[in-house]
Structures are given as C-alpha cells and as structure tokens.
Write an enzyme that holds these catalytic residues in place. Structure first.
Site, PDB file in Angstrom:
ATOM      1  N   ASN A  80      -6.196 -39.467  -5.365  1.00 30.59           N
ATOM      2  CA  ASN A  80      -5.436 -38.631  -4.431  1.00 30.59           C
ATOM      3  C   ASN A  80      -4.033 -39.190  -4.265  1.00 30.59           C
ATOM      4  O   ASN A  80      -3.792 -40.373  -4.422  1.00 30.59           O
ATOM      5  CB  ASN A  80      -6.142 -38.524  -3.087  1.00 30.59           C
ATOM      6  CG  ASN A  80      -7.025 -37.296  -3.004  1.00 30.59           C
ATOM      7  OD1 ASN A  80      -6.554 -36.168  -3.150  1.00 30.59           O
ATOM      8  ND2 ASN A  80      -8.322 -37.497  -2.794  1.00 30.59           N
ATOM      9  N   ASP A  96      -6.845 -39.605   1.846  1.00 27.91           N
ATOM     10  CA  ASP A  96      -6.800 -38.415   0.990  1.00 27.91           C
ATOM     11  C   ASP A  96      -5.334 -38.159   0.610  1.00 27.91           C
ATOM     12  O   ASP A  96      -4.665 -39.053   0.095  1.00 27.91           O
ATOM     13  CB  ASP A  96      -7.452 -37.239   1.711  1.00 27.91           C
ATOM     14  CG  ASP A  96      -7.932 -36.151   0.763  1.00 27.91           C
ATOM     15  OD1 ASP A  96      -7.169 -35.754  -0.139  1.00 27.91           O
ATOM     16  OD2 ASP A  96      -9.063 -35.662   0.920  1.00 27.91           O
ATOM     17  N   GLU A 114      -5.657 -27.986   0.451  1.00 28.14           N
ATOM     18  CA  GLU A 114      -5.101 -29.180  -0.187  1.00 28.14           C
ATOM     19  C   GLU A 114      -3.657 -28.906  -0.611  1.00 28.14           C
ATOM     20  O   GLU A 114      -3.160 -27.782  -0.509  1.00 28.14           O
ATOM     21  CB  GLU A 114      -5.913 -29.576  -1.430  1.00 28.14           C
ATOM     22  CG  GLU A 114      -7.004 -30.606  -1.186  1.00 28.14           C
ATOM     23  CD  GLU A 114      -6.446 -32.015  -1.036  1.00 28.14           C
ATOM     24  OE1 GLU A 114      -5.198 -32.192  -0.931  1.00 28.14           O
ATOM     25  OE2 GLU A 114      -7.255 -32.954  -1.003  1.00 28.14           O
TER      26      GLU A 114
END
Length: 291
Positions: free
Chosen positions: A151, A201, A18
C-alpha cells in the site's frame, strides 16, 4: 462550509473505497473490487460520479501528463491506460498466470512522472506481493518484492523519499529515491504498529513533508513527523479507513475513503467517503509521464 469533525461527503457507500487523489480541482477515487473510477467536487458534499467501470479490480489511477481525461491505472493483474474515450489499453500484465491468484492494489505517480504500483495475492499470502515502477516511456519493473499487501507508496515533495506500507505486517518502510533514475536505496523501518492500533493502508505526504496514514481496522488516520514521531490522530466513525488525500479549498480538506468489505455488520458510515478540514495543507496529485 467548515468541517470540524469527520463528515460523510456523499450518501454513497463503497465496498472497498480506495485511491483518493486530488486531480484538476476534483477528488477522484475508486471502488476497488467493483472496478469503478469515481469523482466528486471538493466544495460541498454530493453524489459520486462514475467516470469509468472496468470488468477487473481497479486499484488506483494517476492522470497522464498532457492528455486530459486519460489515466494510467493499476487494474486487474497489471498496468493499463484508460483513454478519455475508448477501451482500456494494456501496458503490461504483471501478476497474471500465477499459481496463487493475484491482483494490483494501490498506485501513484511520483513528482518525476514515474508510476509506482503495488500488488497482492487475493489470499494475502505472505511475500506474495511486489512494488513495480514504470519509468516515463518504459515498462513496469519490480523494485520491491517479498511484500504481502503493498500500500502506498507516498512521496515527499522532492520525490527523493518514498514511504511504502506492508499492511498485514503493520510496517511502513522509508526509502531514498534517486531523482534521476528512480532507483531505491537506504531502506529503513519508519513505523512498526501493533495490531490493536490498526494496519497501515493508504498514505499521503502533506506540504510540510509529514506522512498521513489510514489505519485499516483502527478507525483513525494519523500524521507522523519525518522523524517517525506521532504528531496527531483523527478518530473516524468508520472502522476501515483505506486512503487519505488533501483537496478542496486551499488543499486543507482531508478526504478519507473507507470500506465495508469483510464487515459482518457494517456501521452507517462504513464505506463512506469522509472529509474534515485541517490547519495543514496537502498537495495535488502529480501526473504520470507516459510514452
């Protein structure tokens, strides 16, 4: 070297890659649940270097202005500072002590030095997540509540438009941002995705102020024009893309983190850091201004 197709940038495979950011000529990213802050170069593939390892989940970081090697981080249940040397220093505990266990998720600094960090419950309870803003020298305050999994956010070059994803709902909303105060206004729907497209995301805005979105479960990243129309899609050899970032030569190399988390039978490139060269450029990460 030129990458005409998405290519594995290292042999590492992350559980939940991430938070990809281009900082001072290198790519930084996290393995979120493992609490690892990682880095690599943008010129050629190579192993990921571990910069820090925390004993709590690490959602994302922003460099701290004027303090080389120091980071402001969404970590555990709050915001912490990671000095170049020494132990993490808590800024604020935002989600601790809740009846439903929660953690921080994605985070980024905007062009005015404010640090924005989202949260979620571990169980993904609808409405259990929030977005917090930390002004320079201030403490985090909630600015968007009632989210499920926050997100982004991602900002345009002027820092006056913000995009925020609520992943399980398939929503991306757009906000106007007051450049002087950071106050949000004029919230409007930007994207509403069907489940079979994947879930929005991590995101980034390129030098043309077009929005790039990683589609968790959709094996793709997409570029959207400011009017919300789809400009292009890049298919990926990994099912769960999690964040996107431009870096490398001319800031025209798109890096995509992916995840193996939750997959019963991961494919060879699930969890890989991927890269592909594009005819559009991005922007480097901007630093957070900390007191």
């Amino acid at each position: 070297m030129e990458l005409t197709e998405p290519t594995a940038w290292s042999a590492d495979r992350l559980e939940l890659g991430e938070g990809a950011r281009w900082v001072d000529g290198r790519l930084v990213l996290v393995d979120l649940l493992a609490g690892r802050l990682l880095a690599t170069g943008g010129d050629e593939p190579g192993p990921l270097e571990e910069l820090r390892r925390l004993d709590v989940p690490l959602g994302a970081v922003a460099p701290v202005a004027g303090r080389p090697g120091e980071w402001l981080a969404a970590a555990g249940t709050g915001v912490v500072r990671l000095p170049a040397d020494g132990a993490p220093r808590p800024v604020a505990d935002l989600e601790g002590g809740r009846a439903e266990p929660a953690r921080m998720n994605d985070a980024v600094a905007d062009p005015h030095g404010r640090f924005w960090a989202g949260s979620m419950t571990y169980a993904g309870v609808p409405g259990g997540g929030s977005l917090y803003r930390t002004d320079p020298g201030g403490v985090p305050v909630p600015v968007v509540t009632g989210l499920t999994i926050a997100n982004g956010p991602a900002f345009d070059g002027a820092g006056t438009t913000m995009y925020l994803a609520d992943t399980p709902r398939g929503h991306v909303d757009r906000f106007a941002v007051d450049a002087a105060t950071g106050a949000l206004d004029a919230r409007e729907p930007f994207l509403r995705l069907d489940p079979d497209e994947g879930a929005p995301d991590g995101m980034t805005v390129d030098a043309d102020d077009h929005l790039w979105v990683a589609l968790w479960g959709g094996s793709a990243v997409r570029r959207y024009r400011p009017d919300g129309t789809l400009d292009r899609e890049i298919r990926l050899p990994a099912s769960q893309p999690t964040s996107v970032c431009f870096g490398g030569p001319g800031l025209r190399r798109l890096f995509v983190t992916t995840a193996r988390h939750g997959l019963a039978d991961p494919a060879p490139l699930d969890g890989a850091l991927l890269a592909v060269d594009l005819p559009v450029a991005g922007r480097p990460a901007v630093p957070a201004t900390a007191g």
